[in-house]
Write an enzyme that holds these catalytic residues in place. Structure first.
Site, PDB file in Angstrom:
ATOM      1  N   ASP A  10       0.870  -1.178   0.000  1.00  0.00           N
ATOM      2  CA  ASP A  10       0.000   0.000   0.000  1.00  0.00           C
ATOM      3  C   ASP A  10       0.905   1.226   0.000  1.00  0.00           C
ATOM      4  O   ASP A  10       2.124   1.114   0.175  1.00  0.00           O
ATOM      5  CB  ASP A  10      -0.886  -0.036   1.245  1.00  0.00           C
ATOM      6  N   ALA A  12      -0.053   5.237   1.247  1.00  0.00           N
ATOM      7  CA  ALA A  12      -0.174   6.106   2.422  1.00  0.00           C
ATOM      8  C   ALA A  12      -0.257   5.289   3.705  1.00  0.00           C
ATOM      9  O   ALA A  12      -1.076   4.383   3.835  1.00  0.00           O
ATOM     10  CB  ALA A  12      -1.404   7.004   2.293  1.00  0.00           C
ATOM     11  N   ALA A  44     -13.028  10.305   9.781  1.00  0.00           N
ATOM     12  CA  ALA A  44     -12.477  10.196   8.429  1.00  0.00           C
ATOM     13  C   ALA A  44     -11.580   8.978   8.285  1.00  0.00           C
ATOM     14  O   ALA A  44     -11.428   8.433   7.185  1.00  0.00           O
ATOM     15  CB  ALA A  44     -11.697  11.461   8.079  1.00  0.00           C
ATOM     16  N   MET A  48     -10.654   3.830   6.017  1.00  0.00           N
ATOM     17  CA  MET A  48      -9.431   3.997   5.237  1.00  0.00           C
ATOM     18  C   MET A  48      -9.046   2.696   4.537  1.00  0.00           C
ATOM     19  O   MET A  48      -9.158   1.615   5.094  1.00  0.00           O
ATOM     20  CB  MET A  48      -8.288   4.461   6.128  1.00  0.00           C
ATOM     21  N   LYS A  52     -11.842   6.219  -2.833  1.00  0.00           N
ATOM     22  CA  LYS A  52     -12.231   7.455  -2.152  1.00  0.00           C
ATOM     23  C   LYS A  52     -13.728   7.754  -2.240  1.00  0.00           C
ATOM     24  O   LYS A  52     -14.312   8.283  -1.294  1.00  0.00           O
ATOM     25  CB  LYS A  52     -11.399   8.628  -2.685  1.00  0.00           C
ATOM     26  N   HIS A  55     -15.149   5.502   0.187  1.00  0.00           N
ATOM     27  CA  HIS A  55     -14.757   5.977   1.513  1.00  0.00           C
ATOM     28  C   HIS A  55     -15.728   7.053   2.000  1.00  0.00           C
ATOM     29  O   HIS A  55     -16.191   7.009   3.151  1.00  0.00           O
ATOM     30  CB  HIS A  55     -13.340   6.534   1.441  1.00  0.00           C
ATOM     31  N   ARG A 160     -10.349  -2.351  -3.389  1.00  0.00           N
ATOM     32  CA  ARG A 160     -10.442  -3.104  -2.143  1.00  0.00           C
ATOM     33  C   ARG A 160     -11.863  -3.109  -1.591  1.00  0.00           C
ATOM     34  O   ARG A 160     -12.604  -2.171  -1.843  1.00  0.00           O
ATOM     35  CB  ARG A 160      -9.505  -2.472  -1.106  1.00  0.00           C
ATOM     36  N   ASP A 186      -1.731  -0.943   5.928  1.00  0.00           N
ATOM     37  CA  ASP A 186      -2.064  -0.413   7.244  1.00  0.00           C
ATOM     38  C   ASP A 186      -3.563  -0.318   7.473  1.00  0.00           C
ATOM     39  O   ASP A 186      -3.993   0.269   8.458  1.00  0.00           O
ATOM     40  CB  ASP A 186      -1.436   0.983   7.421  1.00  0.00           C
TER      41      ASP A 186
END
Length: 269
Positions: A10, A12, A44, A48, A52, A55, A160, A186
């Protein structure tokens, strides 16, 4: 004898942007600019790892956010609202993602060590292609140059937690055996992605979204503080199915070595 052939990272919170602040802070700003509606940084962070648009939808479905939205607007959030927030998010993220392009300590050395073993380096991200293209020059300049990278909107099948981006990396890297690949992430959706692809999975506890530490906090905190942050992340990952949990990418070499021993014994993910 089987050995690890590919590692798919990944971005970020994994190799760049310690604490995964670039996307989360922009989500907060996009909700505020789009609708004068406030969400917290913690809210927010919850979904994750997803694409987006998905998200934003997931944040809007958090019970406390949904209730505040209903109170403020007298209706539920709909897809046009999500589109508006996404359209606000995108230019902000493209403009600012380069400000969060510092590599997480250890990344260059770990990647160099993997390459010395003949291991291919792949990457995928919840960022759309437009954001990824804005980030890649800074990543490359700072020393992270994966052999292949996939954005969440590159594939019609989606991102994902499905396995498609991880498997696309395998295809492009010429890797024919999922059991010789590792997915490092993460976020929960990123771990699910690796598991759905049949890969070994490694969850990062302290450099990413779940702990939410800055690099300075990580480097200056005492062990009691780090242990609390680690425990917080471990609770999130407790049902993820991740094969390994480590603090940061700097700890990955020992995991690769252990998996190689397990592969030599005939074990599979």
């Amino acid at each position: 004898m089987k050995q690890i052939q590919g590692v798919i990272f990944d971005l970020a919170g994994t190799v760049v942007d310690f604490g995964s602040f670039a996307p989360t802070t922009i989500f907060v700003e996009a909700f505020r600019r789009g609708f004068d509606f406030d969400i917290s940084l913690q809210e927010a962070r919850v979904p994750m790892g997803l694409g987006k648009w998905e998200h934003i939808k997931a944040v809007g479905e958090l019970p406390e956010v949904a209730q505040r939205w209903q109170t403020q607007f007298g209706r539920e959030m709909d897809e046009s609202d999500i589109d508006t927030i996404y359209d606000t998010f995108m230019p902000l993220q493209i403009a600012k993602v380069g400000e969060h392009a510092d590599l997480i300590p250890g990344t260059e050395d770990v990647v160099a060590g993997l390459r010395d073993q003949g291991i291919k380096i792949g990457a995928c991200t919840g960022y759309p292609r437009a954001v990824l293209d804005a980030l890649l020059p800074s990543l490359n300049h700072n020393g992270f140059t994966p052999d292949y990278v996939v954005a969440t909107d590159d594939l019609a099948a989606g991102g994902r937690p499905a396995a498609f981006m991880a498997l696309k990396n395998m295809l492009e890297l010429g890797l024919g055996d999922v059991t010789t690949c590792i997915k490092v992430d993460d976020s929960l959706p990123g771990i699910s992605e690796g598991l759905n692809a049949g890969m070994w999975t490694v969850a990062l506890l302290l450099s990413g979204n779940e702990a939410g530490l800055t690099q300075e906090q990580f480097e200056t905190s005492d062990e009691t503080t780090l242990a609390a942050a680690r425990e917080k992340a471990q609770k999130v990952f407790s049902t993820s199915g991740a094969h390994y949990e480590i603090d940061t990418i700097a700890d990955l070499p020992k995991v690769v070595a252990d998996i190689n021993l397990r592969l030599a014994k005939g074990e599979k993910p």
